[in-house]
Design a protein around this motif. Structure first.
Motif: not given
Length: 188
Positions: A18-20, A66-67, A71-74
């Motif tokens: 889960i990464n930007t 964060s939670h 994190l997923v949304e970002t």
């Protein structure tokens, strides 16, 4: 053979996917992540179908408030959302936020695996020569069996990834294989 007092139950651990991808070395990492995501999506589906716990262990992007949802949304709102969407957690997935390289360092991972009666961790995700390697070592010293599907881990430096996989196999007794060779036993 599972660790002391453990069953042969496995858990699939998805590390830092889960990464930007807006960090140093992202240009080197994203091509490897692109190759891994379809393999990992299939592996996650097979684990879920077999009743094997799927645990996401993820950095928090330095956002200490964060939670999982944030994190997923970002990650899904950024340009590389296509690397996250096919492998995102579902409602049954477990999620551990980590601070640094190892999935065990200052996290409840050890307790979670004990609670689930897990004796084998299947480590996937990124980065092979960093977080996957350090997590494998920490699992090994906790008497957990380690399996790493080599085509379900992404690296920044391929030559270091080869060395890391060899170290996991030789020094930690890790089972290194292809994802298609992994046979999840029904854990329901």
């Amino acid at each position: 053979m599972p660790g002391p007092g453990k069953t042969d139950r496995s858990a699939l651990v998805v590390i830092d996917m889960i990464n930007t991808y807006d960090h140093e070395d992202a240009e080197l990492l994203t091509p490897a992540a692109e190759r891994v995501v379809p393999v990992l999506a299939d592996l996650i589906g097979r684990a879920r179908d077999s009743g094997v716990p799927v645990i996401y262990a993820n950095d928090n992007f330095g956002l200490w408030r964060s939670h999982q949802g944030e994190l997923v949304e970002t990650a899904l709102s950024r340009p590389h959302a296509g690397l996250v969407e096919p492998i995102q957690p579902d409602d049954a997935s477990l999620f551990v936020v980590k601070a640094r390289h190892s999935i065990f360092y200052d996290t409840p991972m050890s307790y979670l695996l004990w609670h689930l009666d897990v004796g084998t961790v299947v480590l996937t995700g990124q980065v092979t020569e960093q977080c996957v390697l350090y997590s494998a070592l920490d699992a090994h010293i906790r008497h957990l069996e380690v399996t790493v599907p080599r085509d379900a881990v992404a690296s920044i430096h391929p030559h270091l990834a080869v060395a890391a996989l060899e170290m996991m196999e030789r020094n930690m007794g890790a089972r290194i294989l292809l994802a298609e060779e992994l046979d999840f036993q029904d854990s329901r």
